[in-house]
Design an enzyme around this catalytic site. Structure first.
Site, PDB file in Angstrom:
ATOM      1  N   ASN A  81       0.801  -1.226   0.000  1.00 57.65           N
ATOM      2  CA  ASN A  81       0.000   0.000   0.000  1.00 57.65           C
ATOM      3  C   ASN A  81       0.832   1.273   0.000  1.00 57.65           C
ATOM      4  OD1 ASN A  81      -2.614   1.602   0.682  1.00 57.65           O
ATOM      5  ND2 ASN A  81      -1.176   2.121   2.336  1.00 57.65           N
ATOM      6  N   TYR A 144       4.091   9.820 -10.998  1.00 56.62           N
ATOM      7  CA  TYR A 144       3.030   9.066 -10.320  1.00 56.62           C
ATOM      8  C   TYR A 144       2.245   8.227 -11.324  1.00 56.62           C
ATOM      9  CZ  TYR A 144      -1.050   8.132  -7.393  1.00 56.62           C
ATOM     10  OH  TYR A 144      -2.054   7.512  -6.686  1.00 56.62           O
ATOM     11  N   LYS A 148       2.415   4.126 -11.451  1.00 59.24           N
ATOM     12  CA  LYS A 148       1.193   3.407 -11.102  1.00 59.24           C
ATOM     13  C   LYS A 148       0.770   2.478 -12.230  1.00 59.24           C
ATOM     14  CE  LYS A 148       0.404   4.672  -6.873  1.00 59.24           C
ATOM     15  NZ  LYS A 148       0.381   3.678  -5.765  1.00 59.24           N
TER      16      LYS A 148
END
Length: 253
Positions: A81, A144, A148
């Site tokens: 996470n 990011y 991802k």
């Protein structure tokens, strides 16, 4: 209640707050033994004390050995996470390096450490907190968005390679979630994410529905499925729409 999770050994990285803390609380409510990992020792300890878990501070890339020790040698569920979100300059080498390390390579390292034991047992569950940015993209945040996408690709690889050997994989892909990370996204987040942001507990609930239904893709925002389909079916139209959003952002930032 998910019967298989009672007394399971669970690790949640980045669990000192936000989605990670919500996941840790929910697993503990199911009767799991939870290792709460975070770089911030104080935050990890606070969540662990709240849920009756075990705090293990430190880098998510190197937590597996300490977690195994804390859980008497058995990790049943690993929640990758922990994440970082950088926007700004395309040539910010630090942002790219940190994003690859935390958002992708920490997942790879954890899987490398856990898979031998899981494959020997014939069971194990890997949960990757990806983001809708991994299915779609995000304006103003190249490191990011790109990493991802990498996290999603790695989760897909784990699932397609090991599902016949008992390994379950879930990729959580929310849009905005009311966390410190969302607050740090600035005007881009205000424009794209905040209007439909959900609570971290909603993300945890979506994951548990997905576990019960044995689903790979976890979408706390169901509309993301439609956006993902549109992106695949009509990429030029979808990119034109995203460019329009980029122009709106440039007008307000």
């Amino acid at each position: 209640m998910v019967e298989a999770l009672h007394d399971a050994g669970v690790v949640v990285t980045g669990a000192g707050g936000g989605i990670g803390a919500a996941l840790a609380r929910r697993f503990a409510a199911e009767g799991a033994r939870v290792v709460v990992n975070d770089l911030d020792a104080g935050r990890a300890k606070a969540v662990a004390e709240e849920i009756g878990g075990i705090a293990v501070e430190g880098d998510a890339s190197a937590v597996v050995s300490d977690a195994l020790e804390a859980l008497n040698g058995v990790v049943d569920v690993y929640c990758a996470n922990a994440g970082v979100a950088f926007g700004g300059d395309l040539l910010d080498e630090h942002a790219w390096a940190a994003s690859w390390d935390v958002n992708v390579m920490a997942h790879v390292r954890a899987a490398h450490a856990l898979l031998p034991g899981w494959l020997e047992r014939g069971s194990g569950r890997f949960v990757s907190t990806v983001s809708a940015a991994g299915l779609l993209t995000m304006i103003g945040a190249a490191p990011y968005a790109v990493t991802k996408h990498g996290a999603l690709a790695f989760a897909e690889y784990l699932s397609l390679t090991y599902r016949h050997r008992g390994i379950k994989v879930h990729a959580i892909c929310p849009q905005g979630v009311r966390t410190d990370m969302l607050a740090a996204t600035g005007s881009a987040g205000d424009l794209v994410l905040k209007p439909t942001a959900v609570e971290p507990e909603d993300v945890a609930e979506a994951l548990f529905r997905g576990i019960e239904e044995d689903r790979f893709l976890i979408l706390p925002h169901p509309e993301v499925a439609e956006y993902y389909q549109a992106r695949a079916a009509t990429p030029d139209r979808w990119l034109a729409g995203m460019n329009h959003l980029q122009q709106k952002w440039e007008e307000v930032r």
